[in-house]
Design an enzyme around this catalytic site. Structure first.
Site, PDB file in Angstrom:
ATOM      1  N   GLU A 320       0.802  -1.225   0.000  1.00  0.00           N
ATOM      2  CA  GLU A 320       0.000   0.000   0.000  1.00  0.00           C
ATOM      3  C   GLU A 320       0.834   1.274   0.000  1.00  0.00           C
ATOM      4  OE1 GLU A 320       0.172  -2.401   2.326  1.00  0.00           O
ATOM      5  OE2 GLU A 320       0.279  -1.582   4.344  1.00  0.00           O
ATOM      6  N   HIS A 344      -8.265  -4.079  -1.157  1.00  0.00           N
ATOM      7  CA  HIS A 344      -7.465  -4.155   0.065  1.00  0.00           C
ATOM      8  C   HIS A 344      -6.467  -2.994   0.139  1.00  0.00           C
ATOM      9  CE1 HIS A 344      -5.417  -6.432   3.338  1.00  0.00           C
ATOM     10  NE2 HIS A 344      -4.349  -5.804   2.867  1.00  0.00           N
ATOM     11  N   GLU A 345      -5.738  -2.786  -0.946  1.00  0.00           N
ATOM     12  CA  GLU A 345      -4.719  -1.722  -0.922  1.00  0.00           C
ATOM     13  C   GLU A 345      -5.371  -0.346  -0.809  1.00  0.00           C
ATOM     14  OE1 GLU A 345      -1.930  -2.841  -0.275  1.00  0.00           O
ATOM     15  OE2 GLU A 345      -2.301  -4.893  -0.942  1.00  0.00           O
ATOM     16  N   HIS A 348      -6.168   0.414   2.728  1.00  0.00           N
ATOM     17  CA  HIS A 348      -4.997   0.832   3.508  1.00  0.00           C
ATOM     18  C   HIS A 348      -4.771   2.352   3.468  1.00  0.00           C
ATOM     19  CE1 HIS A 348      -3.010  -2.600   5.247  1.00  0.00           C
ATOM     20  NE2 HIS A 348      -2.898  -3.262   4.110  1.00  0.00           N
ATOM     21  N   GLU A 367      -3.835  -4.582   9.512  1.00  0.00           N
ATOM     22  CA  GLU A 367      -4.326  -5.584   8.565  1.00  0.00           C
ATOM     23  C   GLU A 367      -5.724  -6.118   8.868  1.00  0.00           C
ATOM     24  OE1 GLU A 367      -3.095  -5.850   5.807  1.00  0.00           O
ATOM     25  OE2 GLU A 367      -1.042  -5.123   6.026  1.00  0.00           O
ATOM     26  N   ASP A 424       9.786 -10.239   9.784  1.00  0.00           N
ATOM     27  CA  ASP A 424       9.622 -11.155   8.657  1.00  0.00           C
ATOM     28  C   ASP A 424       9.329 -12.572   9.137  1.00  0.00           C
ATOM     29  OD1 ASP A 424      10.042  -9.131   6.817  1.00  0.00           O
ATOM     30  OD2 ASP A 424      12.201  -9.485   6.717  1.00  0.00           O
ATOM     31  N   TYR A 432      -4.494 -10.608   9.956  1.00  0.00           N
ATOM     32  CA  TYR A 432      -5.512 -10.266   8.954  1.00  0.00           C
ATOM     33  C   TYR A 432      -6.867 -10.852   9.333  1.00  0.00           C
ATOM     34  CZ  TYR A 432      -1.629  -9.160   5.740  1.00  0.00           C
ATOM     35  OH  TYR A 432      -0.523  -8.627   5.143  1.00  0.00           O
ATOM     36  N   MET A 612       5.055 -14.744  -2.001  1.00  0.00           N
ATOM     37  CA  MET A 612       5.235 -15.654  -0.875  1.00  0.00           C
ATOM     38  C   MET A 612       3.983 -16.453  -0.553  1.00  0.00           C
ATOM     39  SD  MET A 612       7.797 -13.632   1.652  1.00  0.00           S
ATOM     40  CE  MET A 612       6.929 -12.098   1.776  1.00  0.00           C
TER      41      MET A 612
HETATM   42 ZN   LIG Z   1      -2.580  -5.295   3.901  1.00  0.00          ZN
END
Ligand SMILES: [Zn+2]
Ligand SMILES: *[C@@H]1O[C@H](CO)[C@@H](O)[C@H](O)[C@H]1NC(C)=O
Ligand SMILES: *[C@@H]1O[C@H](CO)[C@@H](O)[C@H](O)[C@H]1NC(C)=O
Ligand SMILES: *[C@@H]1O[C@H](CO)[C@@H](O)[C@H](O)[C@H]1NC(C)=O
Length: 660
Positions: A320, A344-345, A348, A367, A424, A432, A612
């Site tokens: 975002e 979603h973005e 944000h 999130e 990470d 979320y 990922m």
């Molecule tokens: Zn997000």
């Protein structure tokens, strides 16, 4: 970041795959005794442990004492050396008397010189020994003890290994002629490109002047200032300004042979020219989503909303970055079926970018709220069932994630402890979807959307431009609903601090998921002695999201036999699904059924893109199957350098090549 959880992938130039994903993270705490390289007035690395507000376990910086409020970047992009060189001027504001040092984060930076702008004098500074997770603390002695404000200029260079940057050679791009550079700073990688207070507890504006080869376009998470200016010897200077204060993890840059198409009054989509028209088609609903989001959240304060479709190695579904969302090419499904990444973005722009988690232990405030707003946007555009169906699928993802992590794992708490943990390493779907579940539960208790929607808008207005933690949210919720008895009974401790699935599970079921279950049951119940009547017509009445859900449900069953998998391939041809979410689930189903013939297809998928969300589960599945294990490890080793830092880092751990 995006996703159902955004971890993500890349595309395939040859085959035209598509994908998407998300990730998120959480963060840890610095070691108690990082050593000081050269002697200085304050030597310890105090910050972390001593509970000072803002108390970010993942940053050394001291914004509670001296806070940086603007960064002015002068950068030159050097594709030969794979470095950025230049300067940053930090505007630092004294918050407390008697403080001598400005403390910054850095990682792998070569610091050349530190100067006070006003006097022109060099300032003393120390770069401490690096910690492998959090980098090096930098202490700069302030020019005097009196001033309220200082401009301090640091000349420096990044390392070719800067963890925020991905340098692509021309062969790794779609066009094959020009190099490409892009960044990913969340969660704590901004410190590898700028010496800065790399904590979301503090916000800053920024401006930038970036010199790059004249045949390339430069984009940043900011508003472009005029046309690029020519400078001698085939360079151009590009200027940007971001006037809205934001956390450093939102600083972003991309440099490449980029083109754009207009999407709406405040939006363009950018990408290499090979994808630009396809991207414009895929994201044609951007303005509708933006205006829907404004009706839910209030005015959009960032001016423009552009999208950049990255090369396939981009590790997330989306990021975002303000004014310029970064998005994986794996969402180019050809039918807009994966556009929820964009919702979603866009969400944000309020939750995360305007109201920001104070540190990554409270990542669910970014999130979980973003999933909640994303689903409100979808509900407003496509109806209540669409909202519920998305939540239904999200809850499955949560259950899957918790199964993978283990239901006593402290990382499955909504609020986590990140001392000594790299963000990470803590990233998962939990913030979320457990976050979404909690908000949905609170909405029901509050009396449904009719009561909760106005609260949401007020909350966003109250804390805009601020960084907050879970207590701030809780406090405002009770302030807003003083008389609500149901809300008073919420067991906060259990929701926030106990591991595993949420204490209360809503019923999101609708006719949309029931149709998926009925097709799933036909496959499970079909005995191979009987004749099969499966055909592509089975899928005609299902949306792409329902086909995904059908596969998700099959993945929860016992493995399908190879002959059933063969029959499914014959009927539905999922080997060639253009929709990455479908192709991804299909590959997992084949691996689960130990269909050896499909190993090469799975390896191709994790090589052609680096999202990922897709790469990690497939590598983990292959690792768990003895016949495929060595092939997976060899494939990873052969292609590791094409992956972005964070993706290679986590997959190496998934494959047990590095210590967890
Ligand atoms: Zn997000
Ligand atoms: C902290 O300091 C002690 C004593 O100087 C040393 O033995 C230990 O290894 C250090 N720990 C770290 C993480 O550097
Ligand atoms: C400090 O830097 C800011 C931002 O670049 C600039 O606007 C301001 O004029 C500078 N102040 C001084 C005293 O140099
Ligand atoms: C296929 O067979 C099942 C059970 O044998 C039946 O219920 C279903 O209606 C059939 N479907 C089609 C499309 O013919």
């Amino acid at each position: 970041m995006f996703g159902n959880i955004v971890l993500e992938c890349m595309i395939i130039v040859l085959v035209g795959f598509k994908f998407a994903a998300q990730i998120a993270s959480n963060f840890p705490q610095l070691p108690p005794n990082t050593s000081v390289k050269t002697g200085s007035a304050r030597s310890s690395c105090i910050k972390m442990g001593d509970g000072l507000s803002p108390g970010d376990p993942n940053s050394y910086s001291n914004p509670d004492e001296v806070a940086v409020s603007n960064l002015n970047l002068i950068w030159k992009i050097d594709f030969q050396k794979k470095i950025i060189s230049g300067k940053v001027t930090l505007t630092a504001n004294r918050k407390k008397g008697g403080v001598r040092n400005l403390i910054l984060d850095s990682s792998d930076l070569k610091i050349l010189e530190v100067k006070d702008d006003e006097s022109g004098n060099n300032l003393d500074f120390e770069v401490h020994a690096p910690d492998p997770k959090f980098g090096s603390k930098i202490e700069i002695t302030l020019p005097n003890l009196e001033s309220e404000r200082y401009n301090i200029t640091i000349a420096y260079e990044t390392s070719p290994k800067a963890s925020a940057l991905q340098w692509l050679d021309p062969e790794q791009t779609a066009g094959k002629k020009h190099p490409y550079l892009f960044s990913q700073c969340q969660a704590i990688h901004c410190r590898s490109i700028i010496p800065c207070q790399d904590t979301p507890s503090s916000k800053t504006t920024y401006s930038a002047e970036v010199t790059a080869p004249s045949d390339l376009v430069v984009l940043m998470s900011a508003i472009r200032q005029g046309e690029p200016a020519d400078v001698p010897e085939a360079w151009k200077v590009h200027r940007f300004q971001q006037k809205v204060p934001m956390p450093t993890y939102l600083i972003a840059i991309a440099v490449g042979a980029l083109e754009s198409r207009k999407l709406g009054p405040r939006s363009h989509v950018w990408s290499e020219k090979e994808y630009v028209d396809e991207s414009a088609k895929e994201f044609s609903e951007t303005e509708l989503m933006l205006s829907t989001a404004e009706s839910i959240c209030g005015p959009y304060v960032w001016g423009i909303y552009d999208l950049l479709v990255l090369p396939p190695s981009f590790p997330y579904g989306g990021m975002e970055n303000p004014c310029l969302t970064f998005v994986t090419p794996t969402v180019l499904a050809g039918d807009r079926s994966l556009a929820d990444v964009i919702a979603h973005e866009i969400a944000h722009s309020w939750t995360g970018n305007l109201i920001t988690n104070r540190n990554f232990e409270h990542f669910w405030l970014n999130e979980g709220f973003t999933m909640f707003v994303e689903r409100k946007i979808l509900g407003s555009m496509h109806g209540k069932e669409a909202r519920l169906f998305s939540a239904f699928r999200g809850l499955k993802d949560l259950s899957d994630a918790i199964k993978t992590l283990g239901d006593n794992n402290p990382l499955t708490q909504l609020v986590v402890d990140l001392k000594n943990l790299s963000p990470d390493d803590s990233f998962s779907t939990v913030p979320y979807e457990k976050g979404h579940t909690f908000l949905y539960y609170l909405e029901e208790l509050a009396g449904g959307p009719e009561k909760f929607d106005p609260f949401l808008k007020d909350y966003l207005d109250k804390y805009k431009y601020k960084s907050i933690d879970t207590d701030d949210f809780k406090k405002y919720l009770y302030e807003y609903f003083p008389e609500n008895e149901a809300l008073k009974k919420v067991d906060w401790e259990k929701w926030l601090r106990s591991p595993g699935m949420p204490p209360v599970l809503p019923d999101y079921s609708t006719s949309l998921d029931k149709a998926c279950a009925s097709l799933k049951n036909r496959w499970v119940e079909w005995s191979r002695d009987g004749t099969s009547n499966f055909s592509i017509n089975d899928l005609k009445s299902l949306s792409a999201l329902q086909i995904q859900e059908f596969l998700t449900q099959l993945l929860l069953e016992n493995p399908l036999s190879i002959s059933k998998l063969e029959a499914m391939q014959k009927a539905y041809d999922f080997d060639n699904a253009k929709n990455c979410e479908i192709h991804f689930r299909w590959l997992r189903l084949c691996i689960k059924g130990q269909w050896s013939e499909k190993i090469p297809l799975a390896l191709k998928f994790v090589t052609q893109q680096g999202r990922m969300k897709y790469v990690r589960p497939i590598y983990r599945d292959l690792y768990g199957w003895e016949e495929a294990r060595l092939k997976a490890v060899e494939n990873f080793k052969a292609h590791r350098k094409e992956m972005m830092f964070v993706a290679a880092y986590v997959v190496a751990k998934d494959l047990h090549l590095e210590e967890k």
